[in-house]
Design a protein around this motif. Structure first.
Motif, short mmCIF file in Angstrom:
data_model
loop_
_atom_site.label_atom_id
_atom_site.label_comp_id
_atom_site.label_asym_id
_atom_site.label_seq_id
_atom_site.Cartn_x
_atom_site.Cartn_y
_atom_site.Cartn_z
N LYS A 190 -10.05 1.24 15.64
CA LYS A 190 -10.83 0.00 15.69
C LYS A 190 -9.94 -1.22 15.53
O LYS A 190 -10.43 -2.35 15.45
CB LYS A 190 -11.89 0.04 14.58
N GLY A 191 -8.63 -1.01 15.50
CA GLY A 191 -7.70 -2.13 15.40
C GLY A 191 -7.38 -2.58 14.00
O GLY A 191 -6.82 -3.67 13.80
N TYR A 192 -7.70 -1.77 12.99
CA TYR A 192 -7.41 -2.13 11.61
C TYR A 192 -5.92 -2.01 11.30
O TYR A 192 -5.23 -1.12 11.80
CB TYR A 192 -8.16 -1.21 10.65
N LYS A 193 -5.43 -2.94 10.45
CA LYS A 193 -4.14 -2.79 9.82
C LYS A 193 -4.35 -1.93 8.57
O LYS A 193 -5.34 -2.12 7.85
CB LYS A 193 -3.54 -4.14 9.43
N THR A 194 -3.46 -1.00 8.30
CA THR A 194 -3.69 -0.04 7.22
C THR A 194 -2.46 0.09 6.33
O THR A 194 -1.32 0.09 6.80
CB THR A 194 -4.03 1.35 7.79
N THR A 195 -2.70 0.23 5.05
CA THR A 195 -1.59 0.48 4.12
C THR A 195 -2.08 1.28 2.94
O THR A 195 -3.26 1.23 2.58
CB THR A 195 -0.97 -0.84 3.62
N VAL A 196 -1.16 2.05 2.35
CA VAL A 196 -1.42 2.69 1.05
C VAL A 196 -0.36 2.19 0.09
O VAL A 196 0.83 2.15 0.41
CB VAL A 196 -1.42 4.24 1.15
N ILE A 197 -0.84 1.78 -1.08
CA ILE A 197 0.04 1.30 -2.15
C ILE A 197 -0.28 2.12 -3.39
O ILE A 197 -1.43 2.20 -3.81
CB ILE A 197 -0.20 -0.20 -2.41
N GLY A 198 0.75 2.78 -3.93
CA GLY A 198 0.55 3.57 -5.14
C GLY A 198 0.88 5.04 -4.95
O GLY A 198 1.76 5.41 -4.18
N LYS A 199 0.14 5.87 -5.66
CA LYS A 199 0.41 7.31 -5.67
C LYS A 199 -0.21 7.99 -4.45
O LYS A 199 -1.40 7.83 -4.18
CB LYS A 199 -0.17 7.91 -6.96
N TRP A 200 0.58 8.78 -3.75
CA TRP A 200 0.12 9.49 -2.55
C TRP A 200 -0.36 10.89 -2.90
O TRP A 200 -1.50 11.23 -2.79
CB TRP A 200 1.26 9.54 -1.52
N HIS A 201 0.55 11.76 -3.29
CA HIS A 201 0.27 13.12 -3.79
C HIS A 201 -0.42 14.02 -2.76
O HIS A 201 -1.18 14.92 -3.12
CB HIS A 201 -0.55 13.07 -5.07
N LEU A 202 -0.08 13.80 -1.49
CA LEU A 202 -0.59 14.67 -0.43
C LEU A 202 0.55 15.20 0.44
O LEU A 202 0.37 15.46 1.63
CB LEU A 202 -1.61 13.90 0.44
N GLY A 203 1.70 15.38 -0.21
CA GLY A 203 2.88 15.91 0.48
C GLY A 203 3.99 14.89 0.55
O GLY A 203 3.78 13.78 1.06
N HIS A 204 5.17 15.24 0.03
CA HIS A 204 6.28 14.29 -0.02
C HIS A 204 7.27 14.45 1.13
O HIS A 204 8.15 13.60 1.32
CB HIS A 204 7.05 14.44 -1.34
N LEU A 205 7.15 15.54 1.90
CA LEU A 205 8.05 15.73 3.04
C LEU A 205 7.66 14.78 4.17
O LEU A 205 6.49 14.36 4.27
CB LEU A 205 8.00 17.18 3.50
N PRO A 206 8.61 14.43 5.05
CA PRO A 206 8.37 13.39 6.06
C PRO A 206 7.10 13.56 6.88
O PRO A 206 6.37 12.60 7.11
CB PRO A 206 9.62 13.47 6.95
N GLU A 207 6.81 14.81 7.28
CA GLU A 207 5.65 15.02 8.15
C GLU A 207 4.33 14.79 7.45
O GLU A 207 3.28 14.63 8.09
CB GLU A 207 5.68 16.43 8.74
N PHE A 208 4.34 14.73 6.11
CA PHE A 208 3.09 14.55 5.36
C PHE A 208 2.96 13.17 4.74
O PHE A 208 1.94 12.87 4.11
CB PHE A 208 3.00 15.60 4.25
N LEU A 209 3.96 12.31 4.88
CA LEU A 209 3.92 10.99 4.26
C LEU A 209 2.84 10.11 4.90
O LEU A 209 2.40 10.37 6.03
CB LEU A 209 5.29 10.32 4.36
#
Length: 466
Positions: free
Chosen positions: A128-147
């Protein structure tokens, strides 16, 4: 009769126009969305929730101006699967992010993560054209393909797993958190795919998350955006900045909560300053209940029984506030809601469509938020790993298992005789009424049997180790 029919058509037409009016602001943009997700915040840890010694004036005001939900749940009682459910609108058992074998969260040596085939809120909104960001704790995989940058987010600033992981000390977990030091935990701070600080300076991390969020809001004020602000705290180790250290009557834990309250106020004030508050939905909630085995360094579930790592009410019922000035009808909602419902609700208000190739477990709450209509959700499945620990339908909750109400050790035990509670009448789960309501037991059991047919517990169990 014709006159009545005509009036009904006119009323329906006006309702449809009103619905689309709240979807889009006068600038023509679909609404912005901000989810503020705290870590291990208990049901009773806010002033508006009745805490006697923690001051949360900004969150309290947010609740008075918006909607506070008193029966709001996460989909899992620990970090990783709870976050997966929020971002996908699907129970963790469908994505393989919760298991009853070994650890139920990802660690620095985990080889897995949120499967790429899952669709996140960010991926949905990007269409829908949204700009998106996550700031803080991810905890859904630290390897590149899961970031996050491979899961629909344009940018990422934060830590990849819990702030107590990758320890560098021989102290026990409890000892290290009794008097925590930055150097005890080698957790990295990342920007996008790169580590920019290690160990992360956690004394200032809440303040820095807040500043990053404010910059993102200001930069994208003229286009739709999705901000997922997933605070690291009050998960241990607890750290507060100089401005808040030693200021709360609740000690260090209170310092941390009061700084999170400050942060929330800064976010809302930024929206007002940029004059986009009337086109921004803000949701404040927590990933699970308090980690009570940590004693004074943990929060409170208030009147609820149980804690983090349990599927009692205290482990899975969380504070929840929805704020959208001029759009959300201020109220206290006692209907059932869940973080699973955020995905379809955001889909509705943003004008995006849900993918038809998968099963979703959420309900659209938009008409409850906007018009105070009754919530569509009537049930909750309280998973513990791949086991259904308990299930709720309406006011009644049926238990199949029990475990330590403090959460750890986690070992489950099947009940010799099931237990039934009226959760609205008895939120503390004190009075077993199994023998009095056999029809409710049968009703819930039928619901569980139907639900089990829709899940495959053997799929995608992502607990591999590097």
């Amino acid at each position: 009769m014709k006159k009545y029919f005509k009036l009904t058509l006119i009323s329906t037409f006006i309702a449809v126009l009103s619905f689309f009016d709240y979807l889009y602001s006068k600038q023509g943009n679909p609404p912005n969305v901000i989810i503020i997700f705290t870590d291990d915040l208990g049901y009773g840890d806010l002033g508006i929730q009745g805490h006697p010694s923690i001051k949360t004036p900004n969150i309290d005001q947010m609740a008075r101006e918006g909607q506070r939900w008193t029966n709001f749940y996460v989909a899992a009682n620990v970090c990783t699967p709870s976050r997966a459910a929020l971002l996908t609108g699907r129970l963790p058992i469908r994505s393989g992010t919760d298991t009853n074998e070994g650890a139920r969260v990802f660690f620095p040596n985990s080889a897995g993560g949120l499967p790429p085939e899952e669709i996140t809120i960010a991926e949905m909104l990007k269409k829908k054209g949204y700009k998106t960001t996550v700031i803080g704790k991810w905890h859904l995989g630290h390897l590149p393909e899961f970031l996050p940058t491979n899961q629909g987010f344009d940018s990422y600033f934060g830590i990849p797993y819990s702030n107590d992981m990758d320890p560098t000390t021989d102290l026990t977990h409890a000892e290290a958190n009794k008097n925590p030091k930055i150097e005890y935990f080698n957790v990295p701070l990342m920007r996008d795919e790169k580590i920019i600080e290690r160990p992360a300076q956690q004394h200032t991390i809440t303040r820095r998350y807040t500043g990053e969020a404010q910059k993102f809001i200001t930069k994208n004020r003229d286009e739709p955006f999705f901000l997922y602000l997933a605070h690291s705290m009050p998960h241990v180790p607890l750290f507060a900045s100089d401005d808040f250290s030693g200021t709360s009557k609740r000690g260090l834990y209170g310092d941390v909560i009061e700084e999170l309250d400050w942060s929330t106020g800064e976010i809302l004030n930024t929206l007002k300053e940029e004059e986009i508050d009337d086109n921004t939905l803000v949701v404040f909630t927590s990933d699970n209940g308090p980690w009570t085995v940590l004693n004074i360094n943990a929060g409170s579930a208030g009147p609820l029984y149980g804690a983090k790592a349990t599927s009692y009410e205290g482990g899975m019922r969380v504070p929840a506030i929805f704020w959208w000035p001029g759009k959300i009808a201020p109220n206290v909602i006692m209907d059932i809601g869940s973080t699973l419902d955020l995905f379809p609700t955001i889909s509705k208000i943003s004008g995006t469509s849900l993918s038809q190739d998968r099963k979703y477990d959420g309900y659209d709450l938009s008409m409850t938020l906007i018009d105070n209509k009754k919530s569509s959700r009537e049930e909750i499945f309280y998973y513990h790993g791949t086991d259904i620990f308990a299930a709720r339908k309406g006011d009644y909750k049926l238990y199949y298992y029990e475990n330590n109400p403090k959460g750890y050790p986690e070992k489950l035990r099947k009940l010799d005789e099931w237990k039934l509670f009226n959760i609205q009448m008895d939120p503390s789960e004190r009075f077993n009424i199994l023998e009095e309501y056999p029809e409710k037991v049968k009703e819930i059991q039928n619901l569980v049997d139907q639900h089990k047919e829709s899940v495959d517990p053997g799929k995608n169990q992502m607990v591999k180790k590097i």
